[in-house]
Scaffold this active site. Structure first.
Site, short mmCIF file in Angstrom:
data_model
loop_
_atom_site.label_atom_id
_atom_site.label_comp_id
_atom_site.label_asym_id
_atom_site.label_seq_id
_atom_site.Cartn_x
_atom_site.Cartn_y
_atom_site.Cartn_z
N ASN A 175 -22.52 40.40 37.60
CA ASN A 175 -22.37 40.28 39.05
C ASN A 175 -21.23 39.36 39.47
O ASN A 175 -20.91 39.27 40.65
CB ASN A 175 -23.67 39.77 39.69
CG ASN A 175 -24.04 38.38 39.20
OD1 ASN A 175 -24.58 38.24 38.11
ND2 ASN A 175 -23.75 37.35 39.97
N SER A 214 -15.26 32.38 23.54
CA SER A 214 -14.34 31.61 24.36
C SER A 214 -13.26 31.01 23.49
O SER A 214 -13.53 30.56 22.36
CB SER A 214 -15.08 30.50 25.10
OG SER A 214 -14.18 29.61 25.75
N GLY A 223 -24.67 39.12 33.11
CA GLY A 223 -23.81 38.39 34.02
C GLY A 223 -22.77 39.28 34.66
O GLY A 223 -21.65 38.85 34.95
N GLY A 235 -17.45 36.85 38.04
CA GLY A 235 -16.52 36.43 37.01
C GLY A 235 -16.03 37.57 36.13
O GLY A 235 -15.85 38.70 36.58
N ILE A 236 -15.81 37.26 34.87
CA ILE A 236 -15.32 38.26 33.92
C ILE A 236 -16.31 39.40 33.79
O ILE A 236 -15.92 40.58 33.70
CB ILE A 236 -15.06 37.61 32.55
CG1 ILE A 236 -13.87 36.65 32.65
CG2 ILE A 236 -14.79 38.67 31.48
CD1 ILE A 236 -13.64 35.81 31.40
N GLY A 237 -17.61 39.09 33.82
CA GLY A 237 -18.61 40.14 33.70
C GLY A 237 -18.50 41.18 34.79
O GLY A 237 -18.70 42.38 34.53
N TYR A 274 -20.50 22.98 25.92
CA TYR A 274 -20.19 24.36 26.32
C TYR A 274 -19.42 25.08 25.21
O TYR A 274 -19.76 26.20 24.82
CB TYR A 274 -19.37 24.38 27.61
CG TYR A 274 -18.83 25.76 27.93
CD1 TYR A 274 -19.67 26.75 28.45
CD2 TYR A 274 -17.50 26.10 27.67
CE1 TYR A 274 -19.19 28.02 28.71
CE2 TYR A 274 -17.01 27.36 27.94
CZ TYR A 274 -17.86 28.32 28.46
OH TYR A 274 -17.39 29.59 28.71
#
Length: 316
Positions: A29, A156, A27, A31-33, A181
C-alpha cells in the site's frame, strides 16, 4: 515461455505479461511495495496487497486502478508484527495456489527507544524478518501448488555493511535503531538465500530470490496522490542526488523482474545496475557474508524458535 522470448532484453517500462497469475506483495500500500504492486498489475496478473491498514490499502488500490485500466487488484489484512494472525490472513486469501510473494513490508525506526511487537520481539527484527519467516510457512502449500512459484525477499543495501550478532538478534543488549534496521534486513536476506538452498535440496519447484532496491528516495519518486505526493521543492532539491540514487518506482524494478523474468534463478541476488545504487536491475554476486552457511543455519533455527513455526520441513 519459449527460449526466444526468455532471452529478449528486459524492459522495465513494459514488464512481461503474467495473465492468470496471482502475486502477493506485503506492504503493497505504500513506498516501494506500492510500485511493485502497480508495475505487476500492468501484466494482467491478479495482485494482492498485504497491508495492516485496510483504509490505506483501499487508497492504494484506487490509485493503481486509476493508472492501470482493468487492473486486477485486491487486498488482504496482513500484520506481520502479529505472528498469531498470519495463518488466518493466509486462509482469507481463499485461493488454491500462489505464483509469487514479494516479502517487502518493513518497519524502520530512526531513534530510540527500543520498541517491541505484541509478541515481545524487537519491532524491526520481529516485523521485517520473523513476520516474513512465519508467513512463508503458511504460504508454502499455496506456492508449492503453482507450477514454478517464486518467493522474492526485499533486502536493503544498508545490510551490506552489517553483520548479525547471533547472541543478540533482538538487540536487547545494545540497541542502535539504524544498525538494528540494517541487521533485520540482513536477516531477511540470509533467510532468502538459505530458503532457496533448502528448496533445492527438497526438490521443490519453488524458487527463492533476494533483491534490494539500491538507494531509493521519496524525493525522487513520482507522485501518486494521495499515496505519495512529491512537491516541486523536493523534486528540485533532490535533482543532484539523481546522479547516485533513484526513486522508489525504480527501486521496485529488481523485485518485479525477480517475479516475472524466466531467466532469474533461485539463490540469486538482484539489484540496480550502477554501483548497486541506481539503474535497471541485474544479477549481482551474492555478498560474501551471505554465503556463510553456518550463520544462515543458526539464524534459521533461532527464527523457528522465536517465531514458533516449524519451517524445517520444506515440501517438494
Amino acid at each position: 515461455m519459449s527460449s526466444t522470448s526468455s532471452t529478449l532484453p528486459w524492459d522495465v517500462q513494459r514488464p512481461r505479461r503474467a495473465d492468470d497469475s496471482v502475486f502477493l506483495v506485503t506492504g503493497g500500500n505504500a513506498g516501494i511495495g506500492y510500485f511493485v504492486a502497480e508495475q505487476l498489475s500492468t501484466t494482467g496478473a491478479t495482485v494482492v496487497l498485504g497491508s495492516r491498514n485496510p483504509a490505506k490499502a483501499e487508497v492504494a488500490m484506487a490509485s493503481i486502478r486509476a493508472r492501470v485500466p482493468g487492473a486486477r487488484v485486491r487486498a488482504v489484512r496482513l500484520d506481520l508484527a502479529d505472528l498469531s494472525s498470519l495463518e488466518t490472513a493466509v486462509e482469507s486469501l481463499e485461493m488454491d495456489c500462489l505464483d509469487a510473494v514479494v516479502h517487502n513490508a518493513g518497519v524502520a525506526l530512526d531513534a530510540p527507544p527500543r520498541k517491541e511487537t505484541g509478541d515481545g520481539h524487537e519491532l524491526m527484527f520481529g516485523t521485517n524478518h520473523l513476520g516474513h519467516f512465519a508467513l512463508t510457512q503458511w504460504l508454502m502449500p499455496l506456492l508449492s501448488a503453482a507450477p514454478t512459484a517464486r518467493i522474492v525477499t526485499m533486502g536493503s543495501f544498508a545490510a551490506r555493511s552489517e553483520r548479525l550478532d547471533l547472541d543478540d538478534l533482538e538487540s536487547r543488549k545494545d540497541y542502535q535503531p539504524k544498525r538494528t534496521y540494517g541487521r533485520s534486513k540482513l536477516a531477511q536476506m540470509y533467510f532468502g538465500v538459505e530458503l532457496d538452498r533448502r528448496l533445492r535440496a527438497a526438490g521443490s519447484t519453488v524458487a527463492s530470490v533476494v533483491v534490494h532496491p539500491g538507494g531509493a528516495l521519496d524525493s525522487l519518486t513520482p507522485s501518486r496522490p494521495p499515496v505519495h505526493v512529491r512537491t516541486t521543492g523536493a523534486r528540485l532539491g533532490a535533482a543532484p542526488a539523481a546522479l547516485l540514487v533513484q526513486g522508489k518506482h525504480a527501486g521496485a524494478w529488481p523485485a518485479v523482474r525477480a517475479v516475472l523474468d524466466p531467466a532469474v534463478r533461485g539463490g540469486q541476488l538482484w539489484g540496480p545496475r550502477v554501483f548497486g545504487l541506481r539503474g535497471e536491475p541485474r544479477s549481482q554476486p551474492v555478498w560474501t557474508h551471505l554465503t556463510d552457511t553456518s550463520v544462515a543455519a543458526r539464524l534459521w533455527d533461532a527464527s523457528c524458535d522465536l517465531a514458533g513455526v516449524a519451517l524445517g520441513t520444506i515440501p517438494g
